[in-house]
Design an enzyme around this catalytic site. Structure first.
Site, PDB file in Angstrom:
ATOM      1  N   ASN A 191       0.869  -1.174   0.000  1.00  0.00           N
ATOM      2  CA  ASN A 191       0.000   0.000   0.000  1.00  0.00           C
ATOM      3  C   ASN A 191       0.906   1.225   0.000  1.00  0.00           C
ATOM      4  O   ASN A 191       1.495   1.557   1.016  1.00  0.00           O
ATOM      5  CB  ASN A 191      -0.896  -0.022   1.252  1.00  0.00           C
ATOM      6  CG  ASN A 191      -1.712   1.251   1.390  1.00  0.00           C
ATOM      7  OD1 ASN A 191      -1.799   2.051   0.465  1.00  0.00           O
ATOM      8  ND2 ASN A 191      -2.310   1.444   2.570  1.00  0.00           N
TER       9      ASN A 191
ATOM     10  N   LYS B  33       0.153   4.250  -0.307  1.00  0.00           N
ATOM     11  CA  LYS B  33      -0.490   5.431   0.296  1.00  0.00           C
ATOM     12  C   LYS B  33      -0.273   6.662  -0.598  1.00  0.00           C
ATOM     13  O   LYS B  33      -0.171   6.534  -1.810  1.00  0.00           O
ATOM     14  CB  LYS B  33       0.030   5.662   1.715  1.00  0.00           C
ATOM     15  CG  LYS B  33      -0.032   4.394   2.576  1.00  0.00           C
ATOM     16  CD  LYS B  33       0.080   4.691   4.021  1.00  0.00           C
ATOM     17  CE  LYS B  33       0.174   3.396   4.804  1.00  0.00           C
ATOM     18  NZ  LYS B  33      -0.056   3.559   6.215  1.00  0.00           N
TER      19      LYS B  33
ATOM     20  N   HIS C   7      -9.656   1.212   4.380  1.00  0.00           N
ATOM     21  CA  HIS C   7      -8.421   1.356   5.159  1.00  0.00           C
ATOM     22  C   HIS C   7      -8.702   2.275   6.354  1.00  0.00           C
ATOM     23  O   HIS C   7      -9.491   3.210   6.251  1.00  0.00           O
ATOM     24  CB  HIS C   7      -7.319   1.946   4.263  1.00  0.00           C
ATOM     25  CG  HIS C   7      -5.971   1.888   4.906  1.00  0.00           C
ATOM     26  ND1 HIS C   7      -5.562   2.803   5.843  1.00  0.00           N
ATOM     27  CD2 HIS C   7      -4.946   1.013   4.751  1.00  0.00           C
ATOM     28  CE1 HIS C   7      -4.327   2.491   6.237  1.00  0.00           C
ATOM     29  NE2 HIS C   7      -3.930   1.402   5.595  1.00  0.00           N
TER      30      HIS C   7
ATOM     31  N   GLU D 117      -7.124   4.650   7.543  1.00  0.00           N
ATOM     32  CA  GLU D 117      -6.881   6.075   7.272  1.00  0.00           C
ATOM     33  C   GLU D 117      -8.082   6.696   6.562  1.00  0.00           C
ATOM     34  O   GLU D 117      -8.419   7.861   6.797  1.00  0.00           O
ATOM     35  CB  GLU D 117      -5.586   6.233   6.454  1.00  0.00           C
ATOM     36  CG  GLU D 117      -4.364   5.954   7.323  1.00  0.00           C
ATOM     37  CD  GLU D 117      -3.153   5.429   6.571  1.00  0.00           C
ATOM     38  OE1 GLU D 117      -3.102   5.521   5.343  1.00  0.00           O
ATOM     39  OE2 GLU D 117      -2.246   4.907   7.255  1.00  0.00           O
TER      40      GLU D 117
ATOM     41  N   GLU E 252      -5.788  -5.100  10.159  1.00  0.00           N
ATOM     42  CA  GLU E 252      -4.746  -4.096  10.404  1.00  0.00           C
ATOM     43  C   GLU E 252      -5.048  -3.355  11.708  1.00  0.00           C
ATOM     44  O   GLU E 252      -5.827  -2.378  11.698  1.00  0.00           O
ATOM     45  CB  GLU E 252      -4.703  -3.087   9.263  1.00  0.00           C
ATOM     46  CG  GLU E 252      -4.411  -3.685   7.914  1.00  0.00           C
ATOM     47  CD  GLU E 252      -3.772  -2.653   6.989  1.00  0.00           C
ATOM     48  OE1 GLU E 252      -2.660  -2.913   6.539  1.00  0.00           O
ATOM     49  OE2 GLU E 252      -4.366  -1.594   6.759  1.00  0.00           O
TER      50      GLU E 252
ATOM     51  N   GLY F 299       2.117   1.908  10.661  1.00  0.00           N
ATOM     52  CA  GLY F 299       3.082   3.009  10.539  1.00  0.00           C
ATOM     53  C   GLY F 299       3.781   3.370  11.835  1.00  0.00           C
ATOM     54  O   GLY F 299       4.443   4.400  11.926  1.00  0.00           O
TER      55      GLY F 299
ATOM     56  N   SER G  36       3.095  -2.558  10.236  1.00  0.00           N
ATOM     57  CA  SER G  36       4.541  -2.602  10.474  1.00  0.00           C
ATOM     58  C   SER G  36       5.178  -3.945  10.090  1.00  0.00           C
ATOM     59  O   SER G  36       6.130  -4.394  10.731  1.00  0.00           O
ATOM     60  CB  SER G  36       4.865  -2.233  11.925  1.00  0.00           C
ATOM     61  OG  SER G  36       4.436  -0.905  12.199  1.00  0.00           O
TER      62      SER G  36
HETATM   63  C1  PEP Z   1      -0.988   0.046   5.913  1.00  0.00           C
HETATM   64  O1  PEP Z   1      -1.137   1.254   5.898  1.00  0.00           O
HETATM   65  O2  PEP Z   1      -1.789  -0.661   5.290  1.00  0.00           O
HETATM   66  C2  PEP Z   1       0.135  -0.508   6.650  1.00  0.00           C
HETATM   67  C3  PEP Z   1       0.084  -1.758   6.999  1.00  0.00           C
HETATM   68  O3  PEP Z   1       1.174   0.346   6.943  1.00  0.00           O
HETATM   69  P1  PEP Z   1       2.574  -0.040   7.637  1.00  0.00           P
HETATM   70  O4  PEP Z   1       3.069  -1.320   7.029  1.00  0.00           O
HETATM   71  O5  PEP Z   1       3.467   1.121   7.350  1.00  0.00           O
HETATM   72  O6  PEP Z   1       2.303  -0.202   9.108  1.00  0.00           O
END
Ligand code: PEP
Length: 250
Positions: free
Chosen positions: A9, A11, A94, A96, A166, A172, A212
């Site tokens: 992703n 972003k 997501h 976000e 998630e 993040g 992460s």
């Molecule tokens: C995401 O935004 O879908 C995600 C998993 O981000 P990160 O791997 O940076 O935690």
């Protein structure tokens, strides 16, 4: 046997020229015949990145789409536009988008219906906040998100979907869920899908972990019984992504 999947992703990162460079650099490195590899890229990068990866096994996803077909929705991207551009997957719901753009379960459900109508595979995101985890409501909350997302989705449609668990506190932040925590929730999601759709859908639907994920922790997380790969944010913007795709060769 479910095939593993690793989806990046990106972003709101990568201009079109940066995207072409990253996709081109990653392409020769992410060749794992046992893993479906997806780059979910910003809308403006879709066409150039589709062109770069042509002829490889990499599939392209969008990070979002609108649930209407066309018309006066300034700024939105339709499913038909995505299909025509070569998109096979789309991230829906997501955290976000839920947080910053106030997407709720009703909107997310409409987007899933529309993506499926256009044969785009939705990667349906769910996940709890830190407060929800600490107050012990994680499993109830995820169950509510899943039943909201899958409202009036048939078993034949559900089996085509991918779910991404998630935890918001792990996105993040560098604070990854332990493999036991990730497995516990992914198993609960699969049990929930079994209750709604029965054993065939439950055994076949793919459930990813996101939060992460990096080259050092991917193998342990992906080895869990109910985890079929990862949705990767930060590490998908680096060559490290190839190590995550090749987690079983390290
Ligand atoms: C995401 O935004 O879908 C995600 C998993 O981000 P990160 O791997 O940076 O935690």
């Amino acid at each position: 046997m479910r095939r593993k999947m690793v989806a990046g992703n990106w972003k709101m990162n990568m201009t079109p020229s940066q995207a072409v460079k990253l996709a081109g650099d990653l392409m020769p490195l992410v060749d794992n015949e046992d893993v479906d590899v997806v780059f979910c890229v910003p809308a403006i990068d879709i066409v150039p990145v589709v062109n770069v990866v042509k002829g490889s096994n990499i599939l392209i996803g969008a990070e979002d789409m609108y649930y209407e077909e066309k018309g006066a929705y300034t700024g939105e991207v339709s499913p038909e536009m995505l299909v025509d551009a070569g998109v096979k997957y789309v991230i829906i719901g997501h955290s976000e988008r839920r947080e910053y753009f106030k997407e709720d379960d009703t909107i997310i459900n409409k987007k899933i219906h529309k993506a499926l109508q256009y044969n785009i595979v939705p990667i349906v995101c769910c996940g709890e906040s830190l407060e929800q985890r600490e107050t012990g409501v994680t499993l109830d909350f995820i169950k509510k998100q899943i039943s909201g997302a899958f409202k009036h989705i048939s078993p034949e449609q559900a089996i085509k979907c991918v779910i991404a668990y998630e935890p918001i506190w792990a996105i993040g932040t560098g604070r990854v869920a332990t493999s036991e925590q990730a497995q516990e929730v992914c198993k609960a999601i699969r049990d929930n899908i079994r209750n709604i759709y029965g054993p065939v859908v439950a055994e076949q639907i793919r459930i990813l972990y996101g939060g992460s994920v990096n080259a050092a922790n991917a193998a342990e997380i992906f080895a869990q019984d109910d985890i079929d790969g990862g949705l990767v944010g930060g590490a998908s913007l680096k060559l490290e992504f190839a190590k995550i795709v090749n987690y079983d060769r390290m």
